[in-house]
Each structure stands twice: as C-alpha cells, then as structure tokens.
Design an enzyme around this catalytic site. Structure first.
Site, PDB file in Angstrom:
ATOM      1  CG  ASP A 133       8.295  59.938   3.319  1.00  0.00           C
ATOM      2  OD1 ASP A 133       8.208  61.067   2.828  1.00  0.00           O
ATOM      3  OD2 ASP A 133       7.517  59.513   4.195  1.00  0.00           O
ATOM      4  CD  GLN A 162      17.794  59.600   4.396  1.00  0.00           C
ATOM      5  OE1 GLN A 162      18.615  58.914   3.793  1.00  0.00           O
ATOM      6  NE2 GLN A 162      16.869  59.059   5.167  1.00  0.00           N
ATOM      7  NE  ARG A 183       9.684  65.695   2.246  1.00  0.00           N
ATOM      8  CZ  ARG A 183       9.029  64.525   2.413  1.00  0.00           C
ATOM      9  NH1 ARG A 183       9.635  63.461   2.878  1.00  0.00           N
ATOM     10  NH2 ARG A 183       7.764  64.435   2.085  1.00  0.00           N
TER      11      ARG A 183
HETATM   12  P1  FDA Z   1      17.494  69.658  14.042  1.00  0.00           P
HETATM   13  O1  FDA Z   1      17.252  68.238  14.421  1.00  0.00           O
HETATM   14  O2  FDA Z   1      18.844  70.222  14.226  1.00  0.00           O
HETATM   15  O3  FDA Z   1      16.417  70.543  14.789  1.00  0.00           O
HETATM   16  C1  FDA Z   1      16.420  71.958  14.739  1.00  0.00           C
HETATM   17  C2  FDA Z   1      15.385  72.459  15.717  1.00  0.00           C
HETATM   18  O4  FDA Z   1      14.080  72.048  15.308  1.00  0.00           O
HETATM   19  C3  FDA Z   1      15.524  71.880  17.129  1.00  0.00           C
HETATM   20  O5  FDA Z   1      16.430  72.606  17.893  1.00  0.00           O
HETATM   21  C4  FDA Z   1      14.108  71.959  17.633  1.00  0.00           C
HETATM   22  O6  FDA Z   1      13.801  73.269  18.027  1.00  0.00           O
HETATM   23  C5  FDA Z   1      13.292  71.655  16.400  1.00  0.00           C
HETATM   24  N1  FDA Z   1      12.982  70.221  16.273  1.00  0.00           N
HETATM   25  C6  FDA Z   1      13.534  69.328  15.407  1.00  0.00           C
HETATM   26  N2  FDA Z   1      12.968  68.116  15.531  1.00  0.00           N
HETATM   27  C7  FDA Z   1      12.045  68.225  16.511  1.00  0.00           C
HETATM   28  C8  FDA Z   1      11.129  67.325  17.112  1.00  0.00           C
HETATM   29  N3  FDA Z   1      11.065  66.052  16.746  1.00  0.00           N
HETATM   30  N4  FDA Z   1      10.330  67.787  18.090  1.00  0.00           N
HETATM   31  C9  FDA Z   1      10.387  69.088  18.499  1.00  0.00           C
HETATM   32  N5  FDA Z   1      11.227  69.993  17.951  1.00  0.00           N
HETATM   33  C10 FDA Z   1      12.054  69.569  16.988  1.00  0.00           C
HETATM   34  N6  FDA Z   1      13.856  62.203   7.469  1.00  0.00           N
HETATM   35  C11 FDA Z   1      14.192  61.119   6.723  1.00  0.00           C
HETATM   36  O7  FDA Z   1      15.152  60.419   7.046  1.00  0.00           O
HETATM   37  N7  FDA Z   1      13.446  60.821   5.614  1.00  0.00           N
HETATM   38  C12 FDA Z   1      12.402  61.583   5.193  1.00  0.00           C
HETATM   39  O8  FDA Z   1      11.772  61.270   4.176  1.00  0.00           O
HETATM   40  C13 FDA Z   1      12.059  62.716   5.970  1.00  0.00           C
HETATM   41  N8  FDA Z   1      11.018  63.521   5.626  1.00  0.00           N
HETATM   42  C14 FDA Z   1      10.822  64.718   6.293  1.00  0.00           C
HETATM   43  C15 FDA Z   1       9.848  65.615   5.858  1.00  0.00           C
HETATM   44  C16 FDA Z   1       9.740  66.864   6.445  1.00  0.00           C
HETATM   45  C17 FDA Z   1       8.698  67.824   5.956  1.00  0.00           C
HETATM   46  C18 FDA Z   1      10.615  67.228   7.508  1.00  0.00           C
HETATM   47  C19 FDA Z   1      10.561  68.577   8.123  1.00  0.00           C
HETATM   48  C20 FDA Z   1      11.532  66.309   7.981  1.00  0.00           C
HETATM   49  C21 FDA Z   1      11.633  65.056   7.401  1.00  0.00           C
HETATM   50  N9  FDA Z   1      12.545  64.127   7.875  1.00  0.00           N
HETATM   51  C22 FDA Z   1      12.818  63.009   7.117  1.00  0.00           C
HETATM   52  C23 FDA Z   1      13.162  64.292   9.220  1.00  0.00           C
HETATM   53  C24 FDA Z   1      14.508  64.987   9.139  1.00  0.00           C
HETATM   54  O9  FDA Z   1      15.441  64.139   8.538  1.00  0.00           O
HETATM   55  C25 FDA Z   1      15.001  65.369  10.550  1.00  0.00           C
HETATM   56  O10 FDA Z   1      15.167  64.214  11.311  1.00  0.00           O
HETATM   57  C26 FDA Z   1      14.108  66.339  11.299  1.00  0.00           C
HETATM   58  O11 FDA Z   1      13.534  67.284  10.446  1.00  0.00           O
HETATM   59  C27 FDA Z   1      14.898  67.106  12.378  1.00  0.00           C
HETATM   60  O12 FDA Z   1      15.937  67.837  11.762  1.00  0.00           O
HETATM   61  P2  FDA Z   1      15.956  69.445  11.599  1.00  0.00           P
HETATM   62  O13 FDA Z   1      16.407  69.744  10.222  1.00  0.00           O
HETATM   63  O14 FDA Z   1      14.665  70.037  11.994  1.00  0.00           O
HETATM   64  O15 FDA Z   1      17.151  69.905  12.523  1.00  0.00           O
END
Ligand code: FDA
Length: 304
Positions: A133, A162, A183
């Site tokens: 991560d 990121q 990732r």
């Molecule tokens: P965005 O935040 O724009 O969300 C898009 C939509 O997704 C929202 O409108 C909502 O519908 C839904 N959504 C997103 N987050 C939600 C929540 N918490 N609860 C409910 N709905 C939500 N970060 C990092 O810094 N280091 C890492 O190693 C990882 N590893 C990782 C693994 C995996 C499998 C995922 C999916 C994510 C991570 N992350 C991470 C977290 C990532 O950086 C990010 O903070 C979240 O995925 C939210 O960003 P989105 O891309 O979903 O977009």
C-alpha cells in the site's frame, strides 16, 4: 484525494479524545463494520470465500500502521504469514496488502525490508502475491525503494501509486521496468500543496493520464482502484486496446452495485478486504472521503 471537508474530518478524528469516543462506542463499531470484514482472520476468510464464489478475487489487509515497536512489527508480520497460510490452505483467490509502516519502516527501514522479504518468500509457495500500500508522502520514497529491492529479489509483488502526488509519473518510470502489478488510486491522505494536487479535477486528470501510461505498459498488470464512474469508463475504453490482463479494484463495502455490474459485464475485479481490531485510521479515511459516512456515524451515535 482529500477535500476541504476531508481535511477537517481527518483533523478532528486525529484528536485522541475523538479516537476514544469513536472506538469506544457501538456507533463507531457499527460504521467500521460497513468497511471492515471483522476483527479476526476467520471473518476475512469468510468474506473472501463469498467474494470468490461471486467471481471476484480479494486483497486481504490486516489493519495496522505506524507501529512504534519492533515487537508490534514482528506481530504484524506473523499475522500476515498466518494470512498467507490460510490463503494456501483454503485455496482462496486472494493476495495480501501491507503497509510498510506496519512492518516497522518508521522505526528502522531495514527491519521493514526483512519483514517484507519474509512475506514475499512465503507468498511464493502459497501461489500468491504481496501488494505494498502507499501511505503518506513522507514515506513514499522509502516505500518505493524497499519495494524495488523486494520485487527485484522475488518478482511476486505489486505496489500502489497515488494520482494526487506530483512525483508519481517519475515513480512509475522506476516501477514499470520491475513488472508486477501496479494499483492506481487517487490517494487518501491530507497532503500539502507543494507535493500534491488539491483540486479534484486535477487529481482526476492525473488519474486518467496514469491509467493511459499503465494500460500501455504490457509488462505490468494495471489495477485501476476507484469507485469513480468517469475514471472507470476511461479505463474500460483504454483497456480494450490492451493485450494483457488488467483488473479493477474496489474497497469492501463501497459501491457494491457498481462492482457487481462490472463483474457481470466480464471485468476482472479484486476487492480490498480489511480485517482486525486496528480499524480506526482506516475508518477515518473512509469518513473523510464521503460526507454521508460521517452523517451515518453521527446518526448511529445519536441512536437514530
Ligand atoms: P472519489 O473519492 O471521487 O469517489 C467516487 C465515488 O465513489 C463517490 O462519489 C462515492 O459514490 C464512492 N465512494 C468513494 N469513497 C467512498 C467511501 N469511503 N464511502 C462510500 N462511498 C465512497 N489510498 C492510498 O492513499 N493508498 C493506498 O494504498 C490505497 N489503496 C486502495 C485500494 C483500493 C482497492 C481502493 C479502491 C482504494 C485505495 N485507496 C488507497 C483509497 C483511494 O486513494 C481513494 O481515497 C478512494 O478510493 C476514494 O477515491 P475514488 O477513486 O473512489 O473516487
């Protein structure tokens, strides 16, 4: 990606008293259980089995970060070794996700390197992989450096990058030649404007750009980790021209509707399944990402 709202949430939840309130109430535990499989490895195995039966693979995350003693770092490594043994014995389609500060990187980077080495060595006979991560930007350089060393030795690792960090395109140039899985996520920590984009549209545009770079790199397996429909659509369009495999990744408990639609459409999906009692920092990041999660918590706290 952390908005002004998200920064405020991370600021408040970073307070010790707040931490005691949230971890000590059933409301805190109720919200945590939306995102966390449970306290024990058995809970994570049960959730993983169900996801495997529904056609998804899994990445198991034994929660914990920023450990402050060598004993804790050793215990975290042992917990992950036990997890790898269960993946092998139960025939799970799963790998593990680890944070290097959980393996002792803040205390002594060579200790974390030894622990990562041990995990990668155990993952080989278990037929699986280890994903590193990505944490706060203060740890990025060391995380990339320890990953480079472990991946060059074992060849069965992957790493998260990121899109909000300015440095990420440069890191990708170092990471792509090493193969493995990469990732791509937006980034979940509150970062300063001298290291990271602050506006959502710039984080998104960087995400799309990095998706393009990853999809063109046939030697790595891109893992597009997001719940943002525009980002996913963009990845699908680019993925059509790709010869080798790639996957989506989503967090357990987030946008399960969208996740199931993508699986039904034939896309590879890996679900990130956290478990363990050290869920507080993970929960605060999920609350910071989405105001509705905080509202859910406040309602639970008020018993409504
Ligand atoms: P965005 O935040 O724009 O969300 C898009 C939509 O997704 C929202 O409108 C909502 O519908 C839904 N959504 C997103 N987050 C939600 C929540 N918490 N609860 C409910 N709905 C939500 N970060 C990092 O810094 N280091 C890492 O190693 C990882 N590893 C990782 C693994 C995996 C499998 C995922 C999916 C994510 C991570 N992350 C991470 C977290 C990532 O950086 C990010 O903070 C979240 O995925 C939210 O960003 P989105 O891309 O979903 O977009």
């Amino acid at each position: 990606m952390t908005s002004i709202f998200g920064r405020a949430v991370l600021g408040v939840t970073g307070n010790r008293v707040m931490r005691r309130v949230i971890t000590g109430t059933s409301a805190g535990k109720a919200v945590a259980h939306r995102f966390v499989a449970g306290d024990h490895l058995d809970d994570a195995v049960a959730v993983s089995q169900r996801l495997n039966e529904a056609g998804m693979s899994v990445s198991m995350d034994h929660l914990g970060e920023h450990v402050t003693s060598a004993i804790e770092a050793r215990a975290a490594t042992d917990d992950y070794l036990a997890c790898l043994d269960r993946i092998a014995s139960d025939g799970l389609d799963a790998n593990i996700s680890v944070k290097l500060t959980q393996l002792g990187m803040v205390l002594d980077d060579s200790l974390a390197a030894e622990h990562l080495d041990e995990l990668a060595a155990r993952a080989t006979p278990a037929g699986t992989t280890v994903t590193v991560d990505m944490e706060e930007s203060a740890h990025t350089e060391m995380t990339v450096a320890l990953y480079e060393k472990a991946q060059s030795t074992h060849g069965n690792l992957g790493i998260a990058i990121q899109s909000y960090l300015f440095r990420t395109p440069g890191d990708l140039e170092r990471l792509i030649p090493l193969g493995g899985h990469i990732r791509l996520c937006k980034g979940a920590y509150a970062e300063d404007d001298d290291v990271a984009f602050q506006e959502g549209r710039r984080v998104d545009s960087a995400f799309d750009h990095l998706t393009r770079t990853l999809m063109a790199a046939e030697g790595v397996k891109p893992a597009i980790a997001s719940h943002d429909e525009d980002r996913l659509r963009h990845a699908i369009a680019l993925g059509k021209a790709r010869k080798n495999s790639w996957e989506f990744q989503m967090l357990h408990g987030v946008r399960t509707d969208l996740r199931d639609e993508l699986v039904a459409a034939g896309h590879e999906m890996r679900v990130y399944v956290p478990y363990g009692v050290a869920w507080y920092p993970y929960l605060t990041r999920r609350m910071a990402e989405r105001p509705a999660n905080l509202t859910f918590f406040l309602r639970a706290l008020a018993g409504k």
